[in-house]
Motif scaffolding. Sequence first.
Motif, PDB file in Angstrom:
ATOM      1  N   ALA A  67      39.367  24.177  47.537  1.00 57.33           N
ATOM      2  CA  ALA A  67      38.893  23.194  46.568  1.00 57.33           C
ATOM      3  C   ALA A  67      39.186  21.773  47.024  1.00 57.33           C
ATOM      4  CB  ALA A  67      39.545  23.443  45.214  1.00 57.33           C
ATOM      5  N   LYS A  68      38.154  20.943  46.923  1.00 55.91           N
ATOM      6  CA  LYS A  68      38.297  19.505  47.166  1.00 55.91           C
ATOM      7  C   LYS A  68      37.554  18.817  46.040  1.00 55.91           C
ATOM      8  CE  LYS A  68      38.644  20.003  52.189  1.00 55.91           C
ATOM      9  NZ  LYS A  68      38.783  21.468  52.117  1.00 55.91           N
ATOM     10  N   GLY A  69      38.298  18.531  44.955  1.00 54.07           N
ATOM     11  CA  GLY A  69      37.616  18.070  43.754  1.00 54.07           C
ATOM     12  C   GLY A  69      36.917  19.254  43.103  1.00 54.07           C
ATOM     13  N   GLY A  70      35.875  18.990  42.340  1.00 52.79           N
ATOM     14  CA  GLY A  70      35.084  20.064  41.765  1.00 52.79           C
ATOM     15  C   GLY A  70      35.846  20.889  40.740  1.00 52.79           C
ATOM     16  N   LEU A  71      35.558  22.193  40.714  1.00 48.07           N
ATOM     17  CA  LEU A  71      36.059  23.077  39.667  1.00 48.07           C
ATOM     18  C   LEU A  71      36.458  24.425  40.246  1.00 48.07           C
ATOM     19  CD1 LEU A  71      36.333  23.675  36.536  1.00 48.07           C
ATOM     20  CD2 LEU A  71      33.957  24.488  36.648  1.00 48.07           C
ATOM     21  N   ILE A  72      37.621  24.917  39.848  1.00 46.92           N
ATOM     22  CA  ILE A  72      38.062  26.275  40.185  1.00 46.92           C
ATOM     23  C   ILE A  72      37.946  27.124  38.927  1.00 46.92           C
ATOM     24  CG2 ILE A  72      39.952  27.724  41.004  1.00 46.92           C
ATOM     25  CD1 ILE A  72      41.094  25.273  42.437  1.00 46.92           C
ATOM     26  N   TYR A  73      37.250  28.253  39.053  1.00 48.95           N
ATOM     27  CA  TYR A  73      37.027  29.149  37.914  1.00 48.95           C
ATOM     28  C   TYR A  73      37.869  30.400  38.080  1.00 48.95           C
ATOM     29  CZ  TYR A  73      34.570  32.526  34.905  1.00 48.95           C
ATOM     30  OH  TYR A  73      34.247  33.483  33.978  1.00 48.95           O
ATOM     31  N   VAL A  74      38.723  30.678  37.065  1.00 49.46           N
ATOM     32  CA  VAL A  74      39.594  31.848  37.086  1.00 49.46           C
ATOM     33  C   VAL A  74      39.319  32.669  35.831  1.00 49.46           C
ATOM     34  CG1 VAL A  74      41.971  32.676  37.112  1.00 49.46           C
ATOM     35  CG2 VAL A  74      41.371  30.590  38.369  1.00 49.46           C
ATOM     36  N   CYS A  75      38.714  33.826  36.001  1.00 50.15           N
ATOM     37  CA  CYS A  75      38.426  34.720  34.888  1.00 50.15           C
ATOM     38  C   CYS A  75      39.596  35.703  34.772  1.00 50.15           C
ATOM     39  CB  CYS A  75      37.120  35.475  35.147  1.00 50.15           C
ATOM     40  SG  CYS A  75      36.543  36.480  33.777  1.00 50.15           S
ATOM     41  N   ASN A  76      40.359  35.588  33.673  1.00 51.32           N
ATOM     42  CA  ASN A  76      41.604  36.348  33.571  1.00 51.32           C
ATOM     43  C   ASN A  76      41.843  36.825  32.139  1.00 51.32           C
ATOM     44  OD1 ASN A  76      43.985  37.361  34.835  1.00 51.32           O
ATOM     45  ND2 ASN A  76      45.183  35.716  33.915  1.00 51.32           N
ATOM     46  N   PRO A  77      41.712  38.139  31.871  1.00 47.75           N
ATOM     47  CA  PRO A  77      41.361  39.246  32.766  1.00 47.75           C
ATOM     48  C   PRO A  77      39.982  39.063  33.397  1.00 47.75           C
ATOM     49  CG  PRO A  77      42.311  40.096  30.727  1.00 47.75           C
ATOM     50  CD  PRO A  77      42.055  38.637  30.508  1.00 47.75           C
ATOM     51  N   ASN A  78      39.852  39.626  34.594  1.00 47.68           N
ATOM     52  CA  ASN A  78      38.639  39.391  35.371  1.00 47.68           C
ATOM     53  C   ASN A  78      37.537  40.387  35.012  1.00 47.68           C
ATOM     54  OD1 ASN A  78      37.215  38.028  37.531  1.00 47.68           O
ATOM     55  ND2 ASN A  78      37.463  39.901  38.727  1.00 47.68           N
ATOM     56  N   ASN A  79      36.330  39.886  34.986  1.00 50.33           N
ATOM     57  CA  ASN A  79      35.131  40.701  34.820  1.00 50.33           C
ATOM     58  C   ASN A  79      34.380  40.664  36.152  1.00 50.33           C
ATOM     59  OD1 ASN A  79      32.872  42.024  33.876  1.00 50.33           O
ATOM     60  ND2 ASN A  79      32.172  40.370  32.545  1.00 50.33           N
ATOM     61  N   PRO A  80      34.143  41.793  36.819  1.00 52.94           N
ATOM     62  CA  PRO A  80      34.000  43.157  36.305  1.00 52.94           C
ATOM     63  C   PRO A  80      35.176  44.105  36.585  1.00 52.94           C
ATOM     64  CG  PRO A  80      32.995  43.046  38.450  1.00 52.94           C
ATOM     65  CD  PRO A  80      33.558  41.668  38.181  1.00 52.94           C
ATOM     66  N   THR A  81      36.279  43.620  37.132  1.00 48.79           N
ATOM     67  CA  THR A  81      37.321  44.539  37.588  1.00 48.79           C
ATOM     68  C   THR A  81      38.338  44.898  36.501  1.00 48.79           C
ATOM     69  OG1 THR A  81      38.588  42.643  38.404  1.00 48.79           O
ATOM     70  CG2 THR A  81      37.161  43.777  39.986  1.00 48.79           C
ATOM     71  N   ALA A  82      38.379  44.133  35.398  1.00 47.05           N
ATOM     72  CA  ALA A  82      39.333  44.337  34.295  1.00 47.05           C
ATOM     73  C   ALA A  82      40.780  44.085  34.714  1.00 47.05           C
ATOM     74  CB  ALA A  82      39.201  45.735  33.684  1.00 47.05           C
ATOM     75  N   SER A  83      40.975  43.507  35.885  1.00 43.61           N
ATOM     76  CA  SER A  83      42.314  43.250  36.414  1.00 43.61           C
ATOM     77  C   SER A  83      42.804  41.875  35.986  1.00 43.61           C
ATOM     78  CB  SER A  83      42.286  43.338  37.945  1.00 43.61           C
ATOM     79  OG  SER A  83      41.233  42.525  38.475  1.00 43.61           O
ATOM     80  N   ILE A  84      44.111  41.647  36.131  1.00 46.43           N
ATOM     81  CA  ILE A  84      44.687  40.352  35.773  1.00 46.43           C
ATOM     82  C   ILE A  84      45.307  39.682  36.993  1.00 46.43           C
ATOM     83  CG2 ILE A  84      45.128  40.954  33.368  1.00 46.43           C
ATOM     84  CD1 ILE A  84      48.123  41.331  34.198  1.00 46.43           C
ATOM     85  N   THR A  85      45.432  38.370  36.875  1.00 51.24           N
ATOM     86  CA  THR A  85      46.215  37.592  37.820  1.00 51.24           C
ATOM     87  C   THR A  85      47.549  37.290  37.142  1.00 51.24           C
ATOM     88  OG1 THR A  85      44.243  36.637  38.831  1.00 51.24           O
ATOM     89  CG2 THR A  85      46.323  35.435  39.123  1.00 51.24           C
ATOM     90  N   PRO A  86      48.686  37.664  37.758  1.00 56.68           N
ATOM     91  CA  PRO A  86      49.986  37.555  37.088  1.00 56.68           C
ATOM     92  C   PRO A  86      50.284  36.150  36.575  1.00 56.68           C
ATOM     93  CG  PRO A  86      50.189  38.879  39.077  1.00 56.68           C
ATOM     94  CD  PRO A  86      48.796  38.296  39.084  1.00 56.68           C
ATOM     95  N   LYS A  87      50.947  36.097  35.423  1.00 60.93           N
ATOM     96  CA  LYS A  87      51.183  34.840  34.726  1.00 60.93           C
ATOM     97  C   LYS A  87      51.988  33.845  35.558  1.00 60.93           C
ATOM     98  CE  LYS A  87      55.211  36.835  32.356  1.00 60.93           C
ATOM     99  NZ  LYS A  87      55.769  37.264  31.055  1.00 60.93           N
ATOM    100  N   ASP A  88      52.985  34.320  36.300  1.00 60.69           N
ATOM    101  CA  ASP A  88      53.809  33.398  37.081  1.00 60.69           C
ATOM    102  C   ASP A  88      52.991  32.748  38.191  1.00 60.69           C
ATOM    103  OD1 ASP A  88      55.960  34.024  35.492  1.00 60.69           O
ATOM    104  OD2 ASP A  88      56.835  35.443  36.912  1.00 60.69           O
ATOM    105  N   GLU A  89      52.128  33.543  38.828  1.00 66.78           N
ATOM    106  CA  GLU A  89      51.274  33.004  39.892  1.00 66.78           C
ATOM    107  C   GLU A  89      50.291  31.984  39.330  1.00 66.78           C
ATOM    108  OE1 GLU A  89      49.375  36.091  42.137  1.00 66.78           O
ATOM    109  OE2 GLU A  89      51.214  37.267  42.324  1.00 66.78           O
ATOM    110  N   LEU A  90      49.710  32.289  38.181  1.00 63.08           N
ATOM    111  CA  LEU A  90      48.716  31.392  37.598  1.00 63.08           C
ATOM    112  C   LEU A  90      49.362  30.111  37.080  1.00 63.08           C
ATOM    113  CD1 LEU A  90      45.785  30.990  37.014  1.00 63.08           C
ATOM    114  CD2 LEU A  90      46.023  32.332  34.921  1.00 63.08           C
TER     115      LEU A  90
END
Length: 276
Positions: A67-90
């Motif tokens: 990323a250089k400016g712009g927007l980072i999109y984080v779907c959490n829980p994620n679709n289509p995998t239903a998985s999560i990104t751990p809270k401490d990492e996020l």
Amino acid sequence: MLLGDGSGEILKLCAETFTGKQRGALVVAVPTFEAILLNASANGADVVKVPLTGSFAHDLPKMMAAAKGGLIYVCNPNNPTASITPKDELRDFVEKTPGGTMILVDEAYFHYADSPDYESMIPLVQDHPSLIVSRTFSKIYGMAGLRCGYCVAQKETLERIRPHQMWDSVNIMALAAASASLDDPDQVPNGQRLNNEAKTFTIGELDKMGYKTIPSQANFIMFDCKRPVLPLIKAMKDRNVHVGRLFPPVPNHMRVTIGKKSEMESFLNAFKQVMA
């Protein structure tokens, strides 16, 4: 807070406000919910795709590096995998991302996540002007057709987004239904209980058949069919059972929405026939 015509409008507004040839690229995981990719492309932005990790979490260091400016999109829980990104990492990611880059955390499936490794990022908004968190009434509240969603962000961020929104985008029926849903103390716990019961049953039956499911923190599952999924999707449709489409990064995985237990029994019966 800003209301939208479903959280889909919130995603579109963020793409229009924060991505483009002059504003910067959209950085996303792959696979993930794809609507915002189309929104950013239509706005003239580049889209940078970063594969999920081996545990199906967002690869946040690589996303930040891209990323250089712009927007980072984080779907959490994620679709289509239903998985999560751990809270401490996020949380660490939100703290360390440079201020010129906006972060949109899509929490459409928030109400289904019960892992101790998951938490909402809304409390972080107060101290991070670059953070936006979106929610929807389409999932646990069952209002997908009525269209009502919202985002939480700092006032200055919302003031940048608001000019891109059309007037009166949320209809009165959606507002009335959303208000009634929030007033019903049983709506969320009942939905969570029914989803957990049907999901646990389905995952258990698939496990008995030898099919492993990605740990699900949503109202759907994704599991490895051990063969290309596209012919299986068609074969299931021929038996009047409709499952999720093909997601190219995981060509052997099937995405299945959790319904009533009786519906999941129908799915399992059809799947057994198809795989025989």
